[in-house]
Every structure is written in C-alpha cells, then in structure tokens.
Motif scaffolding. Structure first.
Motif, short mmCIF file in Angstrom:
data_model
loop_
_atom_site.label_atom_id
_atom_site.label_comp_id
_atom_site.label_asym_id
_atom_site.label_seq_id
_atom_site.Cartn_x
_atom_site.Cartn_y
_atom_site.Cartn_z
N THR A 1 -10.84 -18.86 2.95
CA THR A 1 -9.66 -18.00 2.86
C THR A 1 -10.04 -16.57 2.52
N ASP A 2 -11.12 -16.42 1.75
CA ASP A 2 -11.53 -15.07 1.33
C ASP A 2 -12.00 -14.21 2.50
N LYS A 3 -12.16 -14.80 3.68
CA LYS A 3 -12.58 -14.04 4.86
C LYS A 3 -11.39 -13.48 5.64
N ALA A 4 -10.17 -13.80 5.20
CA ALA A 4 -8.99 -13.38 5.96
C ALA A 4 -8.61 -11.91 5.80
N PRO A 5 -8.88 -11.23 4.67
CA PRO A 5 -8.38 -9.85 4.52
C PRO A 5 -8.68 -8.90 5.67
N PRO A 6 -9.91 -8.87 6.26
CA PRO A 6 -10.10 -7.95 7.39
C PRO A 6 -9.19 -8.28 8.57
N LEU A 7 -9.03 -9.56 8.86
CA LEU A 7 -8.16 -9.96 9.98
C LEU A 7 -6.72 -9.57 9.71
N GLN B 1 3.23 -0.94 16.24
CA GLN B 1 4.35 -1.43 17.05
C GLN B 1 5.70 -1.24 16.36
N ASP B 2 5.68 -0.51 15.23
CA ASP B 2 6.89 -0.27 14.44
C ASP B 2 7.42 -1.54 13.77
N ASP B 3 6.60 -2.56 13.66
CA ASP B 3 6.98 -3.80 12.95
C ASP B 3 6.44 -3.71 11.53
N THR B 4 7.11 -2.89 10.73
CA THR B 4 6.60 -2.67 9.37
C THR B 4 6.80 -3.89 8.47
N VAL B 5 7.72 -4.78 8.82
CA VAL B 5 7.92 -5.99 8.00
C VAL B 5 6.68 -6.87 8.06
N THR B 6 6.25 -7.19 9.30
CA THR B 6 5.03 -8.01 9.44
C THR B 6 3.82 -7.27 8.87
N ALA B 7 3.74 -5.97 9.13
CA ALA B 7 2.60 -5.20 8.62
C ALA B 7 2.52 -5.28 7.10
N ALA B 8 3.66 -5.06 6.44
CA ALA B 8 3.66 -5.09 4.98
C ALA B 8 3.29 -6.48 4.46
N HIS B 9 3.80 -7.53 5.10
CA HIS B 9 3.45 -8.89 4.69
C HIS B 9 1.94 -9.12 4.85
N ALA B 10 1.39 -8.71 5.97
CA ALA B 10 -0.04 -8.95 6.22
C ALA B 10 -0.90 -8.19 5.21
N PHE B 11 -0.58 -6.92 4.96
CA PHE B 11 -1.35 -6.14 3.98
C PHE B 11 -1.23 -6.77 2.59
N ALA B 12 -0.02 -7.19 2.22
CA ALA B 12 0.19 -7.78 0.89
C ALA B 12 -0.58 -9.09 0.76
N ASP B 13 -0.62 -9.88 1.83
CA ASP B 13 -1.37 -11.14 1.76
C ASP B 13 -2.87 -10.87 1.68
N ALA B 14 -3.35 -9.83 2.35
CA ALA B 14 -4.77 -9.46 2.23
C ALA B 14 -5.10 -9.10 0.79
N LEU B 15 -4.21 -8.34 0.16
CA LEU B 15 -4.44 -7.94 -1.24
C LEU B 15 -4.26 -9.11 -2.19
N ASP B 16 -3.43 -10.06 -1.81
CA ASP B 16 -3.27 -11.26 -2.63
C ASP B 16 -4.58 -12.04 -2.70
N ILE B 17 -5.30 -12.06 -1.59
CA ILE B 17 -6.60 -12.74 -1.54
C ILE B 17 -7.67 -11.90 -2.23
N ASP B 18 -7.66 -10.60 -1.96
CA ASP B 18 -8.67 -9.69 -2.53
C ASP B 18 -7.97 -8.42 -3.01
N PRO B 19 -7.60 -8.37 -4.30
CA PRO B 19 -6.86 -7.22 -4.81
C PRO B 19 -7.61 -5.90 -4.67
N SER B 20 -8.93 -5.95 -4.47
CA SER B 20 -9.71 -4.72 -4.35
C SER B 20 -9.91 -4.30 -2.89
N TYR B 21 -9.19 -4.92 -1.96
CA TYR B 21 -9.38 -4.61 -0.55
C TYR B 21 -8.69 -3.27 -0.25
#
Length: 547
Positions: free
Chosen positions: A470-476, A487-507
């Motif tokens: 799971t720790d390899k997911a932040p770059p993806l 694509q102006d889909d800020t909802v998905t973008a924000a979720h993806a960035f937040a989940d990356a930070l949830d895995i690695d808060p220093s990303y």
C-alpha cells in the motif's frame, strides 16, 4: 421509616437489609450500594459500584465511590448530611465461609464512613449482605446482628411480604441480568476474530479503504438486523467477526443506534447481546461499542438496570469511550433517549450519502480483493529486482528514461483499447515511480485528449498496490489526482491527494497539489511549470549516447 402512606413499614435492621433489591430494582452482586433516604425512605438517590475481585483495590474503590455518590446526591439537590445507608454485597468464594466474607467486607464500610465524614456526609447504617444473611457493622454487641438470615417472606410483617401484597417483586440478581450479554470463550472463534481484525486493519490503511470498509459494515448491520427481525437467533461466523471489528468504527456505531426504532428494539437488543457474548478475552475492548449499543436499546426500552450494567462493563473496560459515558450521564440526568435516536438517524443518513459518493470516487483507484495474490507476488519480485541501489547518477538518468519509455508504451496500449498490462510490467512501473524524479517525469503535460487514458492507467496501477505494498500507492494517486484536476474533477483529485497523504503524510507533491485545490490555484500555471521540467528531462536523453 416508611414509604408513602405507610404502605411499607421499615422498622428494623432486617427490614433495612431486605429492602435492597426492591430499592434498586435488582440485587447488586459483589458490589457497594449506597442510598440516601428521602422523606419516604425509598425516595432519594441511589448508586451501585462493583467491588473488584482484587481486594487490594477495595479501599481506592470505596473512597472513589463515596466521592462520586456525594457529588451525585448534590446534583439531585439532596443533602448527604441527612444520612446515607451503605450496603456491602458479596457472595463467598470457593472454600470461604459467609463469616469470612463478611469480615473481608468490614474495612470497606470503615473506608466509606471515613471518606463520607471528610465530605460532611453522615452514615446511618452499614449493612453487609452475604449468602442471604445480613450483618450490621455498627453493632458492637458480640453475636448480635452477625449473620442473621433475612426475614422469611412468610412473615406477614417482612418487607418481602409487604411488597408481595403490593404486587411488587424483588429485582433479579446482577449475575442473572448480565448473562444476557456476558461473553463466553470459544478458542476457535477467537482465532477467527483475530484474523478478521488483522484484515480489517489492513483494509483501513487509507481513507478510501476505511470508507469502503465502513460501507460494507453498514450493509452488514442492515442484513443482520433484517435476519433478527425475521426471527434468526444466530449468524454465520464470518458475519459475526466482521460485525464485531466493523463496529469499532464510531460511524458504524452511530448507524447501529439508528436501528433503535420502537419496532426494532427487541430485535436490536438480541443482536447486540449476541455479538457482545462473542467478545471474550482478549477481545473485551471490542465489546465496548457493542455493549454501548445494547445499553442504548435497553434505555430506549426503559430497562435502566440492564442499561447501567452494560455501561458499567463498557466503561470499566474503556473509561475514555465517550459514547458510553455520555449515555451513562444521559440516563442519570433523565434525558429522553429519543433525542439521541433522532441525532443518530440524522448523522447516519448524512454519512451514508457521503460514503456512497466517496466510495464511488475511490473505486477508481482503490485495491479490491480480486487477484490480490498475483499483484502481491509481482510487486514482491519487482521490489527486489528494480529498486535502484548503488547506481551512479548517469545510470539513474538512464533508468528514468527507460521507465518513461515503458509508460509511453503502456499508454499506447490503453489508447488502442488494450487497458491491461503484464503483471511484471505493471509492477515495474509502480516500483520505478517510487523515485520522485521518475514520478515528476510522468506528470501529465500532454493534450486533453490524452487525459482519459492517463487517468485510466494511473487508476489501474493504483488498484494493484495491495497490502503490504500500500505504501507504493502515493505516486500513482498523485499522478491520477493531477490528471483529474486537469479535467476539472477537483472532487476526485482532492480525494486522491488526501489518500496519498493518508498513506504517507510527508508526501510533499500530494500536499502541494491538495493545497493548490484548497486555495483555488489555477492549474494552468502548474501545467506550464511541469512542461518546462519535462522539457529539461527530455533534453537529458541526448546525453545518454555518451554513457
């Protein structure tokens, strides 16, 4: 002393001893019971406190109970200086006589009396109740008030006979009440519960995983309630274990509370008691939210005794569990549980709406249970084979360009309607993107018609980041989030960035881009900067011929 209209006469120490289960509504096994008589004796505050099995804890327990009771009495606008009756209840342990048990209890009365004196409260009597016999500890006459049997119900002047004439019965014993929800050990089940807890923790490693797991738990609660409404008395072992671990989420507990409608109360009570009985040592902490749900249903039913006993076990196990302490205070303060139900239903409805949306968004990039073993094995091999170790700077540049070529080939396949990669290719891209310069070279800078294929590729690869990778997911997730933002889909973008930070808060890149969304930054400026960086990366390819 007497009850209203002198309907029940309490004129002796035996009467005082016998009134306890009528006074409390139950007989408090192995407990301290405190009562401050009101004008009609039965009026006035009462409180029970369990005595620990370890007698070395009794003094601290007694002193704490005295302080709690005085505060409680004052809250009820009752002056404890008018008098308190102490009851000390305990059954003899194996090999112990009633007299020995009564002697063990005697210091508890002294500790309570001393603490009450410090708090300016007066003790009227201290009664010991052991094996259906009573002791009055203030009596200093040898052989008097020591181990006398409780009055016979056949005696027309006894409290028991008086209560019978009034149509009242003594409440049940604590030990009989708690059987409804008391856990019993089953080693094979506990092993399954341990495995379920490990899987639960693994699935909840990210926000997306927690949301998906919570959605599953809510559906399982609905299914279990439906079965118990239809008369079921048991559930499958997998469902039991998943419900127990799923109810460790406060949101799932709130959803459980929402099932305390009038028509559901008996079925909900049976369900929560059934689950609580499965939480034997070492899983007592897992019982806390379930006991709290049981207590809430019992409160809704007006069964305050069962509610308090369940809460007692919950709070003893976890004194910091706020819902249990809150309901406990609500019961003591005479609050209406229907207000709690309305709040739980409103919160549960809002959360379900949010979850449906969040789970739908995260399904684009969250791992599933499909092909887990295959993905894990490929990543295990790639992690050993491709992570750069002891490479020169020139070799690292070469490796990055090689990865860029592989990614270009993958995108070509996706554009051509072949949205799948060989396991080893997918795993290699995932591992290589752990290098941040390789990741930066993969940031989307192309034309808009390429964005759907880029997004599809990053979601496809992110879904392969199964535990323990799971720790390899932040770059993806960061690459996918950037494409979604373009694509102006800020909802998905924000979720993806937040989940990356949830895995690695220093990303940092995920943090930077998420902050950009929150501050409504124009992604066009970022795109220009990324294109400049990509041009510099492309120019470095010309140097490869000299390597």
């Amino acid at each position: 002393m007497s009850t209203p209209n002198n309907t029940v006469q309490i004129t002796s120490l035996p009467d005082l001893a016998q009134i306890l289960p009528y006074l409390l509504g139950h007989y408090p096994d192995d407990s301290i019971a405190l009562h401050a008589p009101g004008p009609d004796f039965l009026d006035g505050p009462t409180m029970t406190c369990p005595l620990p099995e370890d007698i070395t804890e009794w003094q601290a327990t007694a002193e704490h109970a005295a302080r709690q009771f005085v505060a409680y009495a004052h809250d009820r606008r009752h002056d404890p200086a008018q008098g308190i009756v102490i009851y000390l209840c305990r059954e003899p342990r194996p090999g112990q006589s009633p007299e020995e048990t009564a002697a063990l209890l005697a210091p508890v009365g002294t500790w309570l009396t001393n603490e009450f004196a410090e708090l300016r409260a007066t003790v009227l009597r201290t009664i010991g109740l052991v094996a259906n016999r009573w002791w009055a500890y203030e009596c200093d006459i040898d052989g008097c008030c020591e181990g006398e049997p409780l009055p016979s119900p056949d005696d027309p002047t006894s409290v028991a006979a008086q209560m019978t004439r009034l149509g009242r019965t003594p409440g049940p014993r604590t030990r009989d009440i708690i059987k409804e929800f008391q856990a019993t050990a089953d080693p094979s089940f506990l092993k399954d519960l341990h495995i379920a807890a490990l899987r639960f923790n693994s699935r909840c490693a990210t926000n997306a995983g927690r949301d998906a797991t919570l959605m599953t738990t809510l559906n399982q609660i609905d299914a279990a309630m439906s079965r118990f409404r239809d008369g079921a008395t048991i559930l499958s072992r997998p469902l039991i274990t998943q419900l127990i671990v799923g109810l460790q989420d406060d949101a799932a507990v709130e959803a459980g509370m929402a099932h305390a409608e009038d028509g559901n109360l008996p079925h909900a009570r049976r369900l929560w008691a059934y689950l609580a009985r499965h939480c034997a040592e070492p899983f007592e902490p897992e019982s806390v939210p379930i006991l709290t749900l049981f207590a809430f249903v019992a409160w809704r039913q007006g069964d305050l005794i069962a509610a308090r006993l369940a809460l007692r076990d919950a709070i003893t196990t976890d004194p910091d569990y706020e819902l249990a302490t809150g309901i406990h205070l609500g019961i003591n303060d005479g609050e209406d549980p229907r207000e709690w139900l309305a709040s739980a239903r409103e919160g549960s409805t809002h959360r379900a709406t949010y979850l449906q949306h969040a789970v739908q968004v995260a399904s684009e990039y969250s791992p599933t249970d499909t092909n887990v073993a295959r993905y894990r094995e490929a990543l295990d091999v790639a992690t050993v084979s491709y992570l750069p170790q002891d490479l020169t700077d020139d070799q690292k540049i070469l490796a990055r360009h090689n990865t860029a070529d592989i990614i270009d080939g993958a995108l070509t396949d996706f554009r051509n309607g072949r949205p799948q990669l060989m396991d080893e290719i997918a795993a290699r891209i995932i591992v290589d993107l752990q290098d941040r310069e390789t990741r930066d070279a993969a940031l989307s800078i192309g034309e808009e018609n390429d964005l759907p294929y880029e997004r599809q590729l990053w979601g496809y690869l992110a879904r392969r980041c199964v535990p323990p990778h799971t720790d390899k997911a932040p770059p993806l997730l960061t690459l996918l989030g950037w494409v979604a933002w373009r694509q102006d889909d800020t909802v998905t973008a924000a979720h993806a960035f937040a989940d990356a930070l949830d895995i690695d808060p220093s990303y940092d890149l995920a943090r930077f881009l998420l902050d950009g969304i929150h501050t409504e930054c124009d992604p066009a400026a970022l795109l220009a900067a990324f294109r400049d960086a990509a041009a510099r990366f492309a120019a470095s390819r010309a140097d490869l011929d000299t390597l």
